[in-house]
Design a protein around this motif. Structure first.
Motif, PDB file in Angstrom:
ATOM      1  N   HIS A   5      51.228  46.564  44.263  1.00 26.28           N
ATOM      2  CA  HIS A   5      50.845  47.377  45.638  1.00 26.28           C
ATOM      3  C   HIS A   5      49.051  47.170  45.214  1.00 26.28           C
ATOM      4  O   HIS A   5      48.488  46.591  44.411  1.00 26.28           O
ATOM      5  CB  HIS A   5      51.033  49.080  44.411  1.00 26.28           C
ATOM      6  N   LYS A   6      48.149  47.494  46.710  1.00 29.18           N
ATOM      7  CA  LYS A   6      47.538  47.266  46.804  1.00 29.18           C
ATOM      8  C   LYS A   6      46.854  45.545  46.700  1.00 29.18           C
ATOM      9  O   LYS A   6      46.121  44.721  46.825  1.00 29.18           O
ATOM     10  CB  LYS A   6      46.321  47.789  45.676  1.00 29.18           C
ATOM     11  N   SER A  84      40.873  49.575  44.533  1.00 29.20           N
ATOM     12  CA  SER A  84      41.316  49.872  45.531  1.00 29.20           C
ATOM     13  C   SER A  84      42.763  51.258  45.529  1.00 29.20           C
ATOM     14  O   SER A  84      42.746  52.019  46.065  1.00 29.20           O
ATOM     15  CB  SER A  84      42.272  49.020  46.214  1.00 29.20           C
ATOM     16  N   GLN A  85      43.417  51.466  44.003  1.00 26.83           N
ATOM     17  CA  GLN A  85      44.074  52.728  43.547  1.00 26.83           C
ATOM     18  C   GLN A  85      43.418  53.818  43.410  1.00 26.83           C
ATOM     19  O   GLN A  85      43.830  54.581  43.933  1.00 26.83           O
ATOM     20  CB  GLN A  85      44.510  51.931  41.912  1.00 26.83           C
ATOM     21  N   TYR A  86      42.405  53.875  43.338  1.00 28.45           N
ATOM     22  CA  TYR A  86      41.767  54.243  42.679  1.00 28.45           C
ATOM     23  C   TYR A  86      40.946  55.828  43.898  1.00 28.45           C
ATOM     24  O   TYR A  86      41.469  56.737  44.561  1.00 28.45           O
ATOM     25  CB  TYR A  86      40.037  54.478  42.332  1.00 28.45           C
ATOM     26  N   TYR A  87      41.080  55.003  45.140  1.00 26.62           N
ATOM     27  CA  TYR A  87      40.804  55.171  46.531  1.00 26.62           C
ATOM     28  C   TYR A  87      41.874  55.582  47.856  1.00 26.62           C
ATOM     29  O   TYR A  87      41.977  56.735  48.214  1.00 26.62           O
ATOM     30  CB  TYR A  87      39.731  54.242  47.316  1.00 26.62           C
ATOM     31  N   SER A  88      42.564  54.718  47.335  1.00 25.81           N
ATOM     32  CA  SER A  88      44.088  55.726  47.842  1.00 25.81           C
ATOM     33  C   SER A  88      45.113  56.316  47.321  1.00 25.81           C
ATOM     34  O   SER A  88      45.013  56.954  47.890  1.00 25.81           O
ATOM     35  CB  SER A  88      44.731  53.738  48.291  1.00 25.81           C
ATOM     36  N   GLU A 116      35.187  56.299  35.220  1.00 26.17           N
ATOM     37  CA  GLU A 116      36.658  56.766  34.508  1.00 26.17           C
ATOM     38  C   GLU A 116      37.898  56.181  34.746  1.00 26.17           C
ATOM     39  O   GLU A 116      38.291  55.899  33.957  1.00 26.17           O
ATOM     40  CB  GLU A 116      36.055  58.237  33.948  1.00 26.17           C
ATOM     41  N   TYR A 117      37.778  56.372  36.083  1.00 26.89           N
ATOM     42  CA  TYR A 117      39.610  55.808  36.581  1.00 26.89           C
ATOM     43  C   TYR A 117      39.903  54.424  35.694  1.00 26.89           C
ATOM     44  O   TYR A 117      41.064  54.773  35.140  1.00 26.89           O
ATOM     45  CB  TYR A 117      39.762  56.445  38.041  1.00 26.89           C
ATOM     46  N   VAL A 118      39.048  53.498  36.114  1.00 27.07           N
ATOM     47  CA  VAL A 118      38.853  51.962  35.753  1.00 27.07           C
ATOM     48  C   VAL A 118      39.001  52.126  34.619  1.00 27.07           C
ATOM     49  O   VAL A 118      40.180  50.769  33.752  1.00 27.07           O
ATOM     50  CB  VAL A 118      38.469  50.745  37.085  1.00 27.07           C
ATOM     51  N   LEU A 119      38.611  52.603  33.793  1.00 24.70           N
ATOM     52  CA  LEU A 119      38.942  52.359  32.436  1.00 24.70           C
ATOM     53  C   LEU A 119      39.687  53.123  31.563  1.00 24.70           C
ATOM     54  O   LEU A 119      39.781  53.306  30.253  1.00 24.70           O
ATOM     55  CB  LEU A 119      37.663  52.675  31.647  1.00 24.70           C
ATOM     56  N   ASN A 120      40.658  54.081  32.623  1.00 22.75           N
ATOM     57  CA  ASN A 120      41.881  54.378  32.283  1.00 22.75           C
ATOM     58  C   ASN A 120      42.543  53.798  30.931  1.00 22.75           C
ATOM     59  O   ASN A 120      43.910  53.603  32.189  1.00 22.75           O
ATOM     60  CB  ASN A 120      42.199  56.104  32.508  1.00 22.75           C
TER      61      ASN A 120
END
Length: 241
Positions: A5-6, A84-88, A116-120
């Protein structure tokens, strides 16, 4: 064609559907109006194209030993995938048809900054690393062909020539020209806030993430980045797959 995905998988669906039709072979996909990917059996007796498979695992399979299965693996820089995941998932996908799980996922994402999201680790990084492990831990003889999202965006005719090879067209140059013209304007960002397309330019993570975040991502994703020949400055070590 297998890609996460993405990584432009909806475009892959459109393109490979048309390539299969041009080659006059059956086309299977979970994205069809009437999904038919489940109709593929281990002893399938005709030429076919299946796209997209949104995993690098050995799916579907195993096939009968006598079948000439040609797999294409489509990779994208995992750091750009995360952005891309964060925004989508958090902002751009339309909520129509969302179940409660998807709504809660969106709310969680919106409560985080992109860094914060990408380092989760649990919800974001570990699932992505597991996906790439299915690819980079394959035996060399299992790896049929690897192509890159980055080349698809920056040099579509060359990328197209590579992914067309398994179809064995009688006049590949003519087919390549036809599809290169057909999709020449495909890789432009869409200003529609509901569009799945945002920035398609490789290295988007360099714009949206803090330097400290990038440094941490590089350390966490180092095995994947090195295995896929991505460097730590947003480029690619080698075009060779």
């Amino acid at each position: 064609m297998q890609g996460l995905h993405k990584s432009g998988t909806m475009f892959l669906y459109q393109l490979f559907h048309r390539l299969a039709r041009a080659r006059k072979i059956a086309f299977y996909s979970s994205n069809r109006l009437e999904p038919n990917a489940d109709e593929i059996t281990p002893d399938i007796d005709h030429d076919f194209c299946l796209c997209p498979i949104r995993t690098f695992a050995n799916e579907p399979g195993p096939f009968h030993d006598g079948l000439r299965v040609k797999r294409i693996f489509h990779v994208r820089d995992p750091r750009d995938i995360l952005v891309s995941q964060y925004y989508s998932y958090g902002w751009r996908h339309c909520e129509e048809g969302f179940d409660q799980g998807r709504i809660r996922q969106r709310e969680t994402i919106r409560s985080m900054s992109i860094d914060e999201y990408v380092l989760n680790q649990k919800s974001v990084l570990q699932p992505l690393k597991l996906h790439y492990a299915d690819l980079i831990h394959r035996q060399p003889y299992e790896l049929r062909q690897v192509v890159r999202y980055e080349e698809m965006v920056l040099d579509f005719p060359r990328w197209l020539e590579r992914v067309m090879q398994p179809f064995e067209f009688h006049f590949p140059a003519l087919v390549k020209k036809r599809f290169a013209i057909r999709f020449r304007n495909e890789f432009r960002p869409d200003d529609n806030p509901q569009s799945h397309k945002r920035s398609v330019v490789p290295g988007d993570y360099l714009i949206h993430l803090q330097p400290k975040t990038i440094s941490q991502l590089n350390e966490i994703l180092e095995p994947e980045l090195r295995a896929l020949n991505y460097d730590f400055a947003g480029g690619i070590h080698s075009a060779a797959a």
